[in-house]
Design a protein around this motif. Structure first.
Motif, mmCIF file in Angstrom:
data_model
loop_
_atom_site.group_PDB
_atom_site.id
_atom_site.type_symbol
_atom_site.label_atom_id
_atom_site.label_comp_id
_atom_site.label_asym_id
_atom_site.label_seq_id
_atom_site.Cartn_x
_atom_site.Cartn_y
_atom_site.Cartn_z
ATOM 1 N N ASP A 372 0.826 -1.211 0.000
ATOM 2 C CA ASP A 372 0.000 0.000 0.000
ATOM 3 C C ASP A 372 0.859 1.261 0.000
ATOM 4 O O ASP A 372 0.483 2.275 -0.601
ATOM 5 N N ALA A 375 1.845 1.649 -3.452
ATOM 6 C CA ALA A 375 0.680 2.089 -4.224
ATOM 7 C C ALA A 375 0.438 3.580 -4.032
ATOM 8 O O ALA A 375 0.092 4.287 -4.990
ATOM 9 N N GLY A 427 -7.809 2.156 -11.728
ATOM 10 C CA GLY A 427 -6.679 2.476 -10.861
ATOM 11 C C GLY A 427 -6.692 3.869 -10.284
ATOM 12 O O GLY A 427 -5.652 4.364 -9.844
ATOM 13 N N ARG A 430 -7.476 4.019 -4.207
ATOM 14 C CA ARG A 430 -7.028 2.860 -3.415
ATOM 15 C C ARG A 430 -7.332 3.102 -1.948
ATOM 16 O O ARG A 430 -7.057 4.176 -1.410
ATOM 17 N N CYS A 432 -6.497 2.447 1.821
ATOM 18 C CA CYS A 432 -5.343 2.082 2.642
ATOM 19 C C CYS A 432 -5.649 2.369 4.106
ATOM 20 O O CYS A 432 -6.348 3.338 4.421
ATOM 21 N N GLU A 468 -14.860 -0.962 -0.842
ATOM 22 C CA GLU A 468 -14.247 -2.154 -1.428
ATOM 23 C C GLU A 468 -15.142 -2.750 -2.508
ATOM 24 O O GLU A 468 -14.649 -3.229 -3.540
ATOM 25 N N ILE A 471 -14.586 -0.739 -5.643
ATOM 26 C CA ILE A 471 -13.281 -0.996 -6.246
ATOM 27 C C ILE A 471 -13.256 -2.363 -6.919
ATOM 28 O O ILE A 471 -12.801 -2.502 -8.061
#
Length: 532
Positions: A372, A375, A427, A430, A432, A468, A471
């Protein structure tokens, strides 16, 4: 008496040169793959197409790609266009990080539209191009590499004077000024999972702008105009295979014989991995314009482990007393460089203890957390996505709310549980977690590298499952009703930030009316189409 004109180059002749490192013996030569895009009996057909067989321009290709529903598939198709006729799977299996590949197309128009000298000139005239930031002026003569950057803005009069004096021009971040370069790189970065960058090089006939050197990136040299003579050399030793840093400048005597010597013409592509030494010079009869597309800088296993190991040690020292036990009282008397030649059994015992601790360390390695961290670095490096017209029309960025007749129109309708949404890009965001859960995203990035700080907002714990879901569902849409909240109001209000920056609304369903809803949270406004 008539005053003689002094060129811009002559004003900057006092720049220092860089010293090369000592030479090393080169390793054995690798095999080189060359692809020539022509059929038997068609050697002279300069207009022959190798890919995009209908002769479509890059503009048409990008327009077609905008209709591809999945941004990962979009990126894969654009990369395949870049390296055709080499199949992508073959490229990554046999060539990537291993050896150069040369693609000769006999089609000068293949990359037309990506960039041009006319675009270069437009940027100089219309944009705030700064020496050393956006543009470098360089030369390489008699084995000496020089940089001739004046301070301040790069104005056309001075820049073209440098060029006419035999200097090369390197534009460092064309994506900041060229919408096409921005679009191409923003798509490709999703294929690499690593920042895709670019430099543009314009070189006068009969000159060379850079000394032999190797880079710390995977390089795709795309010849756009004219032609250029290239020489590529193997890494000089195993220590320079896939290097962490770029090299200093070399002399020809340092680097041995080239494994590839070729003249790239417009429409050709040359790929070489990081660590392969290269140099390019212009032939006397033509200038050269090429763009080098790059990726995979600091994206190795070692770069990941640099994040894993310190974090693993921190966890291990917190949870395992073996890592907190003290060193032997006398270890300084038999360990260290000055004692490295000692034949002392205490040294073997010391190394055995280190080995035991290192073996235990893997059980404390927070690998996902370290990934992460990588990322987040990638998301900070990323270009923001170039939204298609349809994406603009179905996201907050292009929502048709306006001021008419003394009031704001198209507002006030209520969103319902059947409204379907998805992320703008696979993308672009994200999730985290550290002490709190944050959603990091790229849509607020600048086209200039790291001009903006990495953008994120905190996500309440009760909403993480829904994020989530968004995503992992991409490229499919999910309904607002599928979010794990008690009411529609909670579902919408809980996602104010992500709705604002990151979501598309599905317009494939029948729209009951053209109204839009607006939610307020401080200065944040969220607009969504009302679907039923």
């Amino acid at each position: 008496m008539e005053r003689k004109h002094m060129s811009a180059l002559e004003l900057y002749k006092m720049m220092s040169t860089e010293a090369p490192p000592p030479a090393k013996n080169p390793p054995a030569l690798l095999n080189l793959t060359t692809f020539v895009c022509q059929k038997p009996g068609e050697e002279n057909q300069e207009e022959m197409e190798c890919v995009n067989g209908d002769g479509s321009t890059l503009e048409v290709l990008l327009s077609d790609l905008a209709n591809v529903n999945n941004s990962r598939e979009r990126a894969a198709q654009l990369f395949q266009w870049l390296i055709n006729p080499v199949p992508t799977k073959t490229f990554f299996r046999e060539t990537w990080e291993k050896q150069p590949v040369l693609i000769q197309r006999k089609n000068p128009h293949y990359y037309k539209g990506l960039f041009s000298t006319a675009e270069f000139d437009r940027i100089l005239r219309e944009e705030d191009v700064q020496y050393g930031v956006n543009l470098d002026v360089t030369s390489y003569t008699n084995g000496a590499r020089e940089t001739h950057n004046p301070p301040g803005r790069a104005l056309p009069f001075t820049v073209w004077d440098f060029y006419e004096s035999g200097c090369s021009l390197r534009m460092l971040n064309p994506q900041a000024f060229s919408s096409t370069a921005w679009n191409v790189l923003s798509i490709l970065q999703e294929h690499f999972g690593s920042m895709a960058g670019a430099n543009v090089y314009l070189t006068p006939p009969g000159t060379q702008g850079f000394a032999p050197h190797y880079d710390d990136i995977e390089a795709f040299v795309v010849q756009l105009e004219g032609k250029k003579h290239w020489r590529v050399y193997n890494p000089r030793s195993e220590n320079e295979v896939l290097p962490v840093f770029s090299s200093p400048n070399f002399k020809d005597t340092d680097i041995g014989s080239p494994i590839l010597e070729v003249v790239l013409e417009a429409g050709d592509l040359l790929y070489f991995p990081r660590g392969f030494i290269h140099q390019g010079d212009c032939l006397p009869d033509a200038h050269s314009l090429h763009i080098t597309i790059s990726s995979f800088q600091k994206n190795s296993w070692g770069d990941l482990l640099q994040k894993v190991v310190p974090a693993a040690l921190e966890v291990a020292m917190e949870e395992d007393v073996a890592f907190r036990q003290g060193l032997p009282l006398d270890y300084l008397t038999y360990m260290g460089v000055q004692n490295s030649d000692m034949d002392d059994p205490r040294r073997e015992k010391f190394f055995a203890r280190i080995e035991t601790l290192l073996k235990k360390l893997k059980y404390y390695a927070p690998v996902d957390a370290a990934v992460d961290q990588k990322a987040k670095d990638f998301l900070h490096d990323c270009l923001p996505p170039v939204l298609t017209p349809d994406e603009l029309a179905t996201s907050v960025q292009g929502a048709s709310v306006s001021w008419e007749g003394g009031r704001v129109v198209h507002r006030g309708a209520q969103i319902n549980s059947k409204t379907r949404v998805r992320l703008l890009r696979a993308g672009c965001a994200r999730l985290c977690s550290n002490e709190s859960v944050h959603l990091y995203y790229t849509t607020g990035n600048s086209r200039v590298y790291h001009k903006e700080e990495l953008k994120s907002f905190e996500i309440k714990t009760e909403y993480t499952d829904a994020i989530e879901l968004l995503i992992h569902s991409y490229p499919k849409y999910v309904t607002v009703g599928s979010f794990s909240c008690d009411s529609v109001e909670e579902k919408v209000c809980g996602f104010q930030n992500i709705l604002t920056y990151l979501l598309l609304v599905d317009t494939t369903q029948k729209i009951k009316d053209d109204w839009l809803i607006q939610f307020h949270s401080g200065s944040i406004d969220v607009y969504l189409n009302n679907l039923d």
